[in-house]
Design an enzyme around this catalytic site. Structure first.
Site, PDB file in Angstrom:
ATOM      1  CB  ALA A   8      -0.929  -0.006   1.207  1.00 38.94           C
ATOM      2  CE1 TYR A   9       6.359   4.979   2.119  1.00 37.04           C
ATOM      3  CE2 TYR A   9       7.546   3.202   1.032  1.00 37.04           C
ATOM      4  CZ  TYR A   9       7.511   4.486   1.542  1.00 37.04           C
ATOM      5  OH  TYR A   9       8.631   5.283   1.464  1.00 37.04           O
TER       6      TYR A   9
END
Length: 219
Positions: free
Chosen positions: A130-131
């Site tokens: 997600a980062y």
């Protein structure tokens, strides 16, 4: 120069603030918590308390008025979940870019991450994936803006070892480590070199002095 840094209490940002203040630049660091102000003052920077997750473009742009450059070095940080990767690493970056354009600040440097382009490899930890997606989306947004002279810096794996002053800086470097000290030194070089505008650059440790490495990638 006056430089405003989002994520002003981050480990790279504090190093950058020290370097810029030491040479006489006027530096402001945007922070979320008032109790972080003392660390910025010790680094020679003006603390600006403003939560990038809840602020408006107008809130932020007034802190950018009169600046010569803006640096986005904020991040949700270790221990944060998937939602904050999106609201900080993507959303706050986009908001800060909006505010820079509104304030007429063209020079805009982003601290991103190696691996932010493309889909994360299968098996990547979901939060880290997600980062990377958030960083990639933020970078794509910044690259689309004609109103910014942007440079995106994508360091490899960060370490707290003392800086060497020797790096590899290029469109693609391959995987590797780089010290936070050397990232901060490269950021100073990028701010000083307008010829690096429009470039997305990867950074790892290497054998080339920082100033020489920055000159080599200038347009």
């Amino acid at each position: 120069m006056r430089i405003v840094i989002a994520g002003g209490h981050g480990q790279i940002a504090l190093r950058l603030e020290r370097l810029l203040a030491r040479r006489g630049d006027e530096v402001a660091g945007v922070i979320r918590r008032p109790e972080q102000a003392g660390d910025l003052l010790a680094a020679g920077a003006e603390p600006v308390v403003c939560d990038l997750e809840s602020a408006s473009v107008a809130d932020i742009s007034r802190h950018l008025e009169g600046a010569d450059a803006a640096v986005f070095a904020a991040g949700a940080g270790p221990g944060s979940g998937i939602e904050r990767k999106d609201t900080v690493d993507r959303g706050a970056a986009t908001l800060f870019a909006d505010a820079a354009e509104a304030a007429g600040v063209r020079r805009f440097v982003v601290v991103s991450s190696m691996g932010a382009d493309g889909e994360p490899p299968e098996g990547t930890d979901p939060v880290f994936a997600a980062y990377l997606r958030a960083k990639g989306a933020a970078d794509a947004d910044v690259r689309s803006r004609a109103g910014l002279d942007w440079t995106i810096l994508r360091p490899g794996r960060l370490t707290d070892d003392p800086g060497t002053g020797l790096v590899t800086l290029d469109d693609s470097t391959g995987r590797g480590e780089v010290t936070r000290d050397d990232v901060a030194a490269v950021l100073v070089g990028l701010l000083d070199e307008p010829g690096t505008a429009g470039r997305t650059l990867e950074l790892i440790g290497g054998r080339t002095p920082v100033e020489e490495a920055v000159r080599a990638v200038a347009g």
